[in-house]
Motif scaffolding. Structure first.
Motif, short mmCIF file in Angstrom:
data_model
loop_
_atom_site.label_atom_id
_atom_site.label_comp_id
_atom_site.label_asym_id
_atom_site.label_seq_id
_atom_site.Cartn_x
_atom_site.Cartn_y
_atom_site.Cartn_z
N UNK A 156 0.81 -1.22 0.00
CA UNK A 156 0.00 0.00 0.00
C UNK A 156 0.84 1.28 0.00
N UNK A 157 2.07 1.20 0.50
CA UNK A 157 2.86 2.42 0.72
C UNK A 157 4.05 2.44 -0.24
N UNK A 158 4.16 3.52 -1.00
CA UNK A 158 5.25 3.70 -1.97
C UNK A 158 6.12 4.88 -1.55
N UNK A 159 7.44 4.70 -1.67
CA UNK A 159 8.38 5.80 -1.48
C UNK A 159 9.10 6.09 -2.79
N UNK A 160 9.23 7.37 -3.12
CA UNK A 160 9.88 7.78 -4.37
C UNK A 160 10.92 8.85 -4.07
N UNK A 182 -2.23 3.17 -1.68
CA UNK A 182 -3.02 4.35 -1.34
C UNK A 182 -2.20 5.44 -0.63
N UNK A 183 -0.89 5.18 -0.46
CA UNK A 183 -0.05 6.11 0.29
C UNK A 183 1.26 6.33 -0.45
N UNK A 184 1.69 7.59 -0.53
CA UNK A 184 2.89 7.95 -1.26
C UNK A 184 3.73 8.91 -0.44
N UNK A 185 5.03 8.62 -0.39
CA UNK A 185 6.01 9.54 0.18
C UNK A 185 7.00 9.90 -0.92
N UNK A 186 7.34 11.17 -1.02
CA UNK A 186 8.22 11.60 -2.11
C UNK A 186 9.19 12.64 -1.61
N UNK A 187 10.42 12.53 -2.09
CA UNK A 187 11.45 13.54 -1.82
C UNK A 187 11.98 14.08 -3.13
N UNK A 193 9.62 20.74 -10.09
CA UNK A 193 9.41 19.34 -10.45
C UNK A 193 8.57 18.64 -9.39
N UNK A 194 8.74 19.00 -8.14
CA UNK A 194 7.95 18.38 -7.08
C UNK A 194 6.48 18.72 -7.23
N UNK A 195 6.17 19.98 -7.47
CA UNK A 195 4.77 20.38 -7.61
C UNK A 195 4.14 19.78 -8.86
N UNK A 196 4.93 19.69 -9.92
CA UNK A 196 4.43 19.05 -11.14
C UNK A 196 4.07 17.60 -10.88
N UNK A 197 4.93 16.90 -10.14
CA UNK A 197 4.70 15.49 -9.82
C UNK A 197 3.46 15.34 -8.93
N UNK A 198 3.35 16.19 -7.92
CA UNK A 198 2.21 16.09 -7.00
C UNK A 198 0.89 16.37 -7.71
N UNK A 205 -4.20 9.59 -10.01
CA UNK A 205 -4.45 8.52 -9.05
C UNK A 205 -5.19 9.03 -7.80
N UNK A 206 -6.46 9.34 -7.94
CA UNK A 206 -7.22 9.82 -6.77
C UNK A 206 -7.29 8.78 -5.65
N UNK A 207 -7.02 7.50 -5.98
CA UNK A 207 -7.03 6.47 -4.94
C UNK A 207 -5.85 6.59 -3.99
N UNK A 208 -4.83 7.36 -4.38
CA UNK A 208 -3.73 7.66 -3.46
C UNK A 208 -4.19 8.81 -2.56
N UNK A 209 -4.68 8.48 -1.40
CA UNK A 209 -5.33 9.46 -0.53
C UNK A 209 -4.37 10.11 0.45
#
Length: 379
Positions: A156-160, A182-187, A193-198, A205-209
């Motif tokens: 369920x949890x992804x880190x990028x 459903x969960x994402x952490x990003x650095x 680029x960060x705002x574009x990705x978010x 992916x609205x399912x990533x809440x």
């Protein structure tokens, strides 16, 4: 006009490629999985003495007597990546690209890529296509193939790390393989680029809440079921590469690494499963560059080759994704094992996905037909 000698080929622009389905990640993951089966069977050829080379690259010297010769700034290179792929593909092709990180100051991608697909029998061109999206999606799809076989299905949890193009396609492939995410952490480093990705994540992916921007590589890794380093950076000193430390990694985690990466001694331990997308690719790389090779090629699989040379690892400690896909080696064996997969990128991937898109374009009437000749002047 002689119908026997006339050669036409299809030109596919980037908008044409989109119409032909280049951004269909589910189909791309399936295509890459099929390609890995052929890779394991040996029904392919790439360049180099072992038929597994990444390609041929033009790099520029630090000093040159020619004032017009480019300097070897970051990502400044030209490269050709040829391959043949059998099975239902039976086509040959080459991706050609130039790269320069300074392109971003011009509003251009770092690399600008084209792909030519050829008839394997005659060598005649079948298509010449825009390849930035082709390359991005086939690269991202490989972590998806890995996750399909090696990640926990309840992940369920992804880190990028590194919210760029590679992060988008890797996350897209993870979503195909593990739909419970459903969960994402990003650095990231750059705010743009960060705002574009978010924004892309929120729209796609609205399912990533739950989405969290974190401040450290450790936070990317800790608690993640899947994670990927998709960052770019300077090579030369592996001690400066983003690290994966064993203490950070939760039991059962799967990590797909297509970019700059290093690991600590804990991650080098025998109980950490180490998977390569193609062992021959890393063996070819290792022969082509100075040692230690990881200083030149920052992909983690190249570090594994250095470790073998240093006596810290044996070939038997490494697994091939193709063997796993073919069912000749196990996928995930239990919920606790930790698996790291190196993603190097191979021209057979371009041939596979490029062939599918070319055939889609023919079927759907997409692209512009161009004439090479009715009859060749020289023969």
């Amino acid at each position: 006009m002689n119908a026997e000698t006339r050669i036409d080929f299809l030109y596919l622009s980037e908008p044409d490629m989109i119409k032909a389905g280049v951004t269909d990640m589910a189909a791309c993951v399936d295509c890459m999985e099929e390609m890995f089966g052929l890779l394991h069977a040996g029904d392919y050829r790439m360049a180099g003495p072992n038929n597994d080379s990444h390609g041929a690259m033009v790099v520029f010297p630090a000093e040159s007597p020619f004032p017009t010769m480019p300097k070897p700034t970051a990502d400044r290179r030209f490269m050709a990546m040829p391959a043949y792929l059998g099975g239902r593909f039976c086509t040959t092709g080459v991706k050609w690209y130039g790269s320069n990180i300074a392109n971003r100051q011009r509003g251009l991608p770092r690399s600008i890529l084209m792909f030519t697909l050829n008839d394997t029998e005659t060598g005649a061109p079948l298509a010449h296509m825009s390849a930035n999206l082709l390359s991005a999606y086939r690269t991202g799809a490989v972590p998806g193939v890995g996750a399909r076989h090696l990640a926990r299905p309840d992940s369920k949890i992804v880190g990028i790390l590194g919210p760029g193009v590679m992060a988008k396609t890797t996350l897209a492939a993870f979503m195909v393989a593990c739909p419970k995410i459903d969960t994402l952490k990003v650095k990231g480093r750059g705010e743009k680029s960060l705002q574009n990705f978010l924004s892309w994540v929120a729209e796609t992916y609205p399912q990533i809440t739950s989405v969290t921007v974190v401040d450290s590589v450790e936070e990317v890794v800790r608690g993640s079921d899947l994670f990927s380093y998709c960052n770019s950076g300077e090579t030369g000193d592996p001690s400066t590469y983003p690290m994966v430390k064993r203490d950070w990694v939760k039991p059962g985690a799967f990590m797909a690494m297509p970019a700059v990466c290093n690991i600590d001694e804990g991650m080098q331990a025998p109980d950490i499963r180490k998977v390569l997308d193609n062992t021959g690719l890393y063996e070819a790389w290792y022969e082509e560059v100075p040692k230690p090779a990881h200083a030149t090629i920052p992909v983690i699989g190249v570090k594994f080759m250095d470790m073998i040379a240093e006596g810290k690892l044996s070939h038997d400690d490494l697994e091939d994704l193709g063997a796993i896909v073919a069912g000749e080696a196990p996928g995930r064996r239990n919920d606790q094992e930790i698996i790291i997969m190196s993603v190097g990128g191979m021209p057979v991937e371009d041939v596979a996905w490029g062939t599918v898109l070319y055939r889609n374009a023919l079927e759907r009437g997409i692209g512009v037909k161009l004439n090479l000749w009715d009859e060749p002047v020289l023969r």
